[in-house]
Write a protein that holds these residues in place. Structure first.
Motif, short mmCIF file in Angstrom:
data_model
loop_
_atom_site.label_atom_id
_atom_site.label_comp_id
_atom_site.label_asym_id
_atom_site.label_seq_id
_atom_site.Cartn_x
_atom_site.Cartn_y
_atom_site.Cartn_z
N ASP A 185 88.95 89.49 -16.56
CA ASP A 185 88.93 90.11 -15.24
C ASP A 185 88.41 89.10 -14.22
N ASN A 186 88.92 89.21 -12.98
CA ASN A 186 88.55 88.24 -11.96
C ASN A 186 88.36 88.89 -10.60
N LEU A 187 87.35 88.41 -9.87
CA LEU A 187 87.13 88.80 -8.48
C LEU A 187 87.31 87.54 -7.63
N VAL A 188 88.31 87.57 -6.74
CA VAL A 188 88.66 86.38 -5.97
C VAL A 188 88.34 86.60 -4.50
N ILE A 189 87.45 85.77 -3.97
CA ILE A 189 87.12 85.79 -2.54
C ILE A 189 87.67 84.50 -1.95
N MET A 190 88.76 84.61 -1.23
CA MET A 190 89.44 83.42 -0.73
C MET A 190 89.89 83.67 0.71
N PRO A 191 89.54 82.78 1.64
CA PRO A 191 89.85 83.00 3.06
C PRO A 191 91.34 83.19 3.33
N ALA B 249 90.81 106.34 -0.32
CA ALA B 249 91.84 106.38 -1.37
C ALA B 249 91.63 105.29 -2.42
N TYR B 250 90.95 104.21 -2.05
CA TYR B 250 90.72 103.11 -2.99
C TYR B 250 89.70 103.47 -4.07
N THR B 251 88.85 104.48 -3.80
CA THR B 251 87.76 104.78 -4.73
C THR B 251 88.25 105.33 -6.07
N GLN B 252 89.50 105.74 -6.14
CA GLN B 252 90.04 106.26 -7.41
C GLN B 252 90.45 105.14 -8.37
N LEU B 253 90.47 103.92 -7.89
CA LEU B 253 91.07 102.83 -8.68
C LEU B 253 90.26 102.45 -9.92
N GLY B 254 89.01 102.90 -9.99
CA GLY B 254 88.19 102.56 -11.16
C GLY B 254 88.77 103.08 -12.47
N TYR B 255 89.60 104.12 -12.39
CA TYR B 255 90.17 104.69 -13.62
C TYR B 255 91.14 103.73 -14.30
N LEU B 256 91.72 102.80 -13.54
CA LEU B 256 92.72 101.90 -14.11
C LEU B 256 92.17 101.08 -15.27
N LYS B 257 90.94 100.57 -15.10
CA LYS B 257 90.35 99.76 -16.17
C LYS B 257 89.99 100.62 -17.37
N ASN B 258 89.58 101.85 -17.11
CA ASN B 258 89.25 102.75 -18.22
C ASN B 258 90.49 103.09 -19.04
N ARG B 259 91.61 103.28 -18.33
CA ARG B 259 92.84 103.66 -19.01
C ARG B 259 93.51 102.47 -19.69
N PHE B 260 93.39 101.29 -19.09
CA PHE B 260 94.02 100.09 -19.65
C PHE B 260 92.95 99.01 -19.89
N PRO B 261 92.05 99.24 -20.83
CA PRO B 261 90.92 98.32 -21.04
C PRO B 261 91.32 96.90 -21.43
N SER B 262 92.49 96.75 -22.05
CA SER B 262 92.88 95.41 -22.49
C SER B 262 93.73 94.66 -21.44
N THR B 263 94.08 95.35 -20.36
CA THR B 263 94.87 94.71 -19.31
C THR B 263 93.93 94.05 -18.30
N PRO B 264 94.08 92.75 -18.03
CA PRO B 264 93.18 92.10 -17.07
C PRO B 264 93.38 92.63 -15.65
N VAL B 265 92.27 92.72 -14.93
CA VAL B 265 92.29 93.15 -13.53
C VAL B 265 91.88 91.97 -12.65
N ILE B 266 92.63 91.76 -11.58
CA ILE B 266 92.26 90.73 -10.61
C ILE B 266 92.12 91.40 -9.24
N ALA B 267 90.92 91.35 -8.68
CA ALA B 267 90.65 91.94 -7.37
C ALA B 267 90.55 90.81 -6.35
N LEU B 268 91.24 90.97 -5.21
CA LEU B 268 91.31 89.88 -4.24
C LEU B 268 90.98 90.37 -2.83
N GLY C 106 81.76 92.46 -15.44
CA GLY C 106 81.68 91.11 -15.99
C GLY C 106 82.76 90.16 -15.48
N ALA C 107 83.42 90.56 -14.41
CA ALA C 107 84.52 89.74 -13.88
C ALA C 107 84.06 88.35 -13.46
#
Length: 701
Positions: free
Chosen positions: A35-41, A152-171, A191-192
């Motif tokens: 998993d990755n959190l990307v802060i890029m201008p 509407a964005y606050t519901q997105l946490g369920y995605l990682k719970n449902r697909f634990p093996s799929t990597p998430v990248i937040a930008l 732990g991203a």
């Protein structure tokens, strides 16, 4: 994934020979399933970090994005590059949805862009076997600490719970410490890997000016840059149209861009700008997202942004090619008041107000502006940039080391657990409840700065924040905390230069108004009108307009939208909410008390009347006269009411007229235009509503 394959894919689909800083590291982490959190201008190349892996991964990549326009722009770009992609949102028909479902099930798509509200529509199609990557674009929207929070964005946490093996990248392009932490927690990726690119755009010059005679300043600025593209950001749609019309009247290729325009019209304006057929775009903040025009040479903020994140993102649309580019921000108290009103009653009201205060502090700063921006995003810098208005014209400085040590020591002894107001009270030795109930009078730094005024302490602390020695913990009730740089001042004898606090200059018009003893009849009428509105809206009268503003109205007698906007204390929002009533009152009073302004006002109406009778439309008259279209609407409504012109109906579609007539009955004939504007959900502009009401009033009489 081998580097050779990554580079060949980068070249084939995106046309680049090498990766930008951090891109390769992020892409490698994606292929490693992390998993990755990307802060890029803005302009840093965030999209490639998930688009390139999407091409090479076996299944589909789900991209959550907040704006339909942004999704379309991305999908159009991908399709043009030969990458199978689509977007899905609630505005599409069921047939369009079904076509996308079929393509997903057939494995024909590599990327599917979805608005957060539309996730449930495709929920059944998403299975671990075919979902290779989840990308959350504009990830700051999930956080109430972010600058553009969307529930509407606050519901997105369920995605990682449902697909634990799929990597998430937040930008995201902009996120402070609190927002970064919140994004990771809410998306369930604590732990991203955090990839934070440098925010330092050295090629951008930064300048702030007082918001006085803004159009004249903008006109002079643009005239000296005739062959350069630029964006003027405004808070309201109306402002974009007014400024564009006035610039066009001066021979400058300018267009307004906002969500109220038709889809095809917006596309054309955008294309004309991208292809240099249009020099200037006057836009609301939606313009520029996802648009990769590299030669925008300047960005002007006609109004103060609501936070530093949004401001940084918007100025970042200039100079993407790395060549010198200019940014100009107009700062005015009226904007601050308007933005405070916008923030009121929001779920994260206190956060918004705190970030607005930080934006205000940036605008009023006496230290290097680039340092303030970089320090705000956690990129601590001590050297001045030399490319902002403060560095080019520095204020008077003095050795403020002792003041800094007192302030930093006080924050340390308060354990970083208090906001600026309490810190100042402790430094000054205040004996109020906020200090005494926590026994802060026993702290060693209590009263060490009693000789310095409250206002001066406030300014010095703001300077220390801007210098990077202190940070504001927005997620902890705006407490002041020390940064790693603070120990250099406290323990390593580092000297600190502070700017002298300028003497407070009183506003001359307000001062004059307060000293006037004789009450004016017009002032009294305006005061009574203000009181009536205040009672109807159940708010204090001074929140509508101050006495000083009413005094200036009394003196200047504004009778058009344009003139009314020149009054100190009148912002765009207040113009929309109350301008119609106050102008109507002033015109009614002036009919009884004709003054030396009669000839001037009569002449300006006569000019509009003559052009209208020659068959010109509103925009043509506005362009010919160098006035805003809203001013011409105001002229025509008054001329029609006075019986000076007829055939006003030709400017209004009959359906619009009937719609206003129906709304007038439903709304019980309100006195202001705002209820109509809200009733039509901004589908009808203020000018059309005003003309329709003028026609209906004459029909009724």
């Amino acid at each position: 994934m081998k580097e050779a394959q990554l580079l060949s894919t980068l070249k084939e689909y995106f046309g680049y020979d090498t990766f930008r800083p951090l891109q390769k590291k992020i892409i490698d982490a994606v292929f490693a399933g992390e998993d990755n959190l990307v802060i890029m201008p803005t302009g840093g190349g965030k999209s490639i970090c998930y688009q390139l892996p999407a091409i090479l991964l076996p299944g589909i990549t789900l991209v959550v994005s907040p704006l339909i326009a942004l999704m379309k722009d991305q999908v159009d770009g991908l399709t043009a590059n030969g990458i199978p992609a689509a977007f899905l949102n609630s505005s599409q028909s069921s047939l369009e949805h079904q076509d996308i479902f079929t393509r997903v099930e057939a494995g024909e798509l590599k990327l599917l862009y979805v608005a957060p509200e539309s996730l449930q529509i495709i929920d059944r199609l998403l299975v671990p076997e075919n979902l290779s990557l989840i990308a959350i674009d504009e990830a700051h929207c999930i956080s109430s600490w972010g600058h553009d929070f969307r529930p509407a964005y606050t519901q997105l946490g369920y995605l990682k719970n449902r697909f634990p093996s799929t990597p998430v990248i937040a930008l995201t392009a902009t996120a402070d410490k609190a927002t970064r932490k919140d994004i990771a927690q809410q998306l369930n990726i604590p732990g991203a890997n955090k990839h934070i690119a440098s925010f330092d755009r050295k090629n951008l010059s930064l300048e702030v000016r007082q918001g006085i005679k803004k159009f004249e300043q903008i006109l002079n600025f643009v005239k000296t840059r005739k062959n350069e593209s630029g964006i003027i950001y405004c808070l309201s749609r109306k402002s974009t149209e007014e400024i564009a019309a006035r610039l066009k009247a001066k021979g400058i290729k300018a267009e307004a861009y906002h969500a109220g325009l038709g889809h095809e019209e917006r596309i054309k304006i955008q294309d004309d700008f991208i292809n240099d057929r249009q020099q200037v775009i006057c836009a609301t903040i939606a313009f520029g997202m996802g648009i990769d025009k590299s030669n925008i040479r300047w960005v002007i903020h006609h109004n103060m942004p609501k936070n530093l994140e949004g401001y940084y993102q918007e100025i970042g649309r200039a100079g993407r090619d790395g060549l010198p580019s200019q940014t100009l921000l107009f700062h005015s108290y009226a904007d601050v008041v308007q933005l405070q009103k916008f923030a009121a009653n929001a779920k994260n009201e206190q956060v918004q107000l705190a970030k607005l205060e930080r934006m205000k502090q940036y605008s009023e700063a006496v230290t290097c502006r680039r340092k303030i921006l970089l320090n705000y995003f956690g990129e601590l810098k001590q050297e001045d940039c030399g490319n902002c208005d403060i560095c080019k014209n520095p204020p008077q400085f003095f050795d403020g080391t002792l003041i800094a040590q007192k302030a930093l020591s006080c924050i340390y002894r308060l354990k970083g657990g208090e906001p600026i107001t309490i810190v100042i009270d402790v430094l000054r030795g205040a004996k109020n409840e906020g200090v005494l109930e926590k026994n802060y009078q026993k702290v060693k730094t209590y009263g060490v700065g009693a000789e310095i005024s409250w206002r001066d302490w406030q300014q010095y602390l703001i300077q220390l924040i801007n210098l990077g020695f202190i940070e504001i913990a927005f997620h902890h009730h705006n407490h002041l905390r020390l940064t790693t740089l603070a120990k250099q001042v406290l323990f390593e004898n580092q000297k600190v230069k502070l700017a002298k606090v300028p003497e407070k200059i009183l506003s001359t018009p307000a001062e004059t108004a307060e000293k006037e003893e004789k009450a004016s009849t017009l002032f009294e009428k305006l005061r009574q009108l203000r009181l009536r509105i205040a009672r109807e809206e159940d708010i204090p009268a001074y929140h509508i307009f101050s006495d000083a503003t009413l005094r200036e109205m009394e003196k200047e007698r504004p009778m058009t939208d344009e003139d009314f906007m020149q009054i100190s204390g009148v912002g765009k929002k207040k113009m929309q909410d109350y301008g119609y009533q106050f102008i109507k009152e002033i015109i009614a009073f002036s009919k009884k008390k004709r003054s030396g302004k009669k000839t001037k006002k009569s002449n300006t109406y006569k000019e509009t009347q003559q052009l209208f009778q020659e068959g010109l439309g509103v925009e043509e008259i506005a362009q010919k006269r160098g006035l805003a279209s809203t001013t011409i609407y105001s002229h025509l409504a008054k001329l029609y009411s006075d019986g000076e012109i007829s055939n006003l109906e030709k400017l209004i579609d009959r359906q619009d007229l009937e719609a206003v007539k129906k709304a007038k009955k439903q709304l019980d004939d309100p006195e202001t235009l705002k209820p109509y504007y809200e009733h039509f959900q901004e589908a009808l502009d203020y000018g059309t509503i005003r003309l329709a009401l003028a026609v209906l009033e004459k029909e009724d009489s």
